[in-house]
Design an enzyme around this catalytic site. Structure first.
Site, PDB file in Angstrom:
ATOM      1  N   SER A   1      35.885  41.737  56.154  1.00 16.25           N
ATOM      2  CA  SER A   1      36.952  41.951  55.190  1.00 16.25           C
ATOM      3  C   SER A   1      36.417  42.688  53.960  1.00 16.25           C
ATOM      4  O   SER A   1      35.895  43.795  54.077  1.00 16.25           O
ATOM      5  CB  SER A   1      37.580  40.598  54.835  1.00 16.25           C
ATOM      6  OG  SER A   1      38.721  40.740  54.050  1.00 16.25           O
TER       7      SER A   1
ATOM      8  N   HIS B   1      39.921  44.433  58.483  1.00 16.79           N
ATOM      9  CA  HIS B   1      41.318  44.088  58.750  1.00 16.79           C
ATOM     10  C   HIS B   1      42.142  44.408  57.509  1.00 16.79           C
ATOM     11  O   HIS B   1      41.610  44.847  56.491  1.00 16.79           O
ATOM     12  CB  HIS B   1      41.475  42.619  59.170  1.00 16.79           C
ATOM     13  CG  HIS B   1      41.093  41.627  58.118  1.00 16.79           C
ATOM     14  ND1 HIS B   1      41.118  40.261  58.330  1.00 16.79           N
ATOM     15  CD2 HIS B   1      40.686  41.767  56.819  1.00 16.79           C
ATOM     16  CE1 HIS B   1      40.752  39.622  57.242  1.00 16.79           C
ATOM     17  NE2 HIS B   1      40.486  40.514  56.311  1.00 16.79           N
TER      18      HIS B   1
END
Length: 213
Positions: free
Chosen positions: A114, A139
């Site tokens: 992330s 993501h």
């Protein structure tokens, strides 16, 4: 005893009993003790470990600015082992990395997921690395705001703006098209170290150090 004023108060260390290794150095003036992070900071090494949050971000930004003030022409080495965290805290670190004159070399140890992956990709071009068994995951940002319908609408627009901005920056640093980034960040997308090189998040996989930190 020398203590690092910027040392991160990492939950992982506290959970292990709060034990931080000490390093003893001998000099003409006698012995001097450093906690391990202070000693590594002298070598221009910063650790980003655990969740990315505001307190950590402030400390890392302070260390980056401190090392730039000491020598703006010498690389800084940022080691990342993080599952991700706050976007705004991560962007504070990212903007400081881009702001200072010194190149920031990034290395993934363990995981960079992330926001951790975003910061890994944001290192100086040609100076971004993974260790062989590290994992990288990209993501889209997560939302979860609750409240009045009008407030939810406002925050929904904000998270869509953040997603668009993160995708643009990730496309810039990886060399991938914006359409590819949008597709590949639609769900959790895990990568091995070699795959992260292919994707453009890092520049090489390091198995053995070839030069001092």
């Amino acid at each position: 005893m020398s203590r690092n004023p910027f040392m991160q108060n990492m939950p992982e260390i506290q959970a292990a009993g709060g034990l931080v290794p000490m390093v003893i150095e001998q000099s003409a003036r006698g012995e001097r003790a450093y906690d391990i992070y202070s000693r590594l900071l002298k070598e221009r090494v910063i650790f980003l470990v655990g969740q990315v949050e505001d307190y950590m971000a402030n400390l890392i930004c302070a260390q980056l600015l401190f090392l730039e003030a000491e020598n703006p022409d010498k690389d800084i080495h940022l080691y990342i082992n993080s599952p991700g965290g706050s976007v705004t805290a991560g962007m504070a670190i990212y903007d400081t990395m881009q702001f200072i004159k010194a190149d920031v070399s990034t290395t993934c140890i363990g995981q960079a997921c992330s926001m951790g992956a975003f910061l890994l990709a944001g290192g100086a071009k040609g100076k971004r690395f993974c260790l062989p068994n590290s994992r990288v995951m990209i993501h889209q940002p997560l939302g979860g705001f609750q409240g009045q319908a009008s407030d939810i609408e406002i925050h929904a627009k904000e998270i869509l703006f953040i997603r668009e901005r993160l995708n643009e920056l990730l496309a810039h640093h990886t060399g991938q098209s914006l359409e590819t980034i949008e597709r590949d960040t639609n769900r959790d997308n895990f990568m091995s170290a070699p795959r992260a090189v292919e994707y453009g998040i890092v520049d090489a996989v390091h198995e053995k150090r070839q030069m001092p930190v």
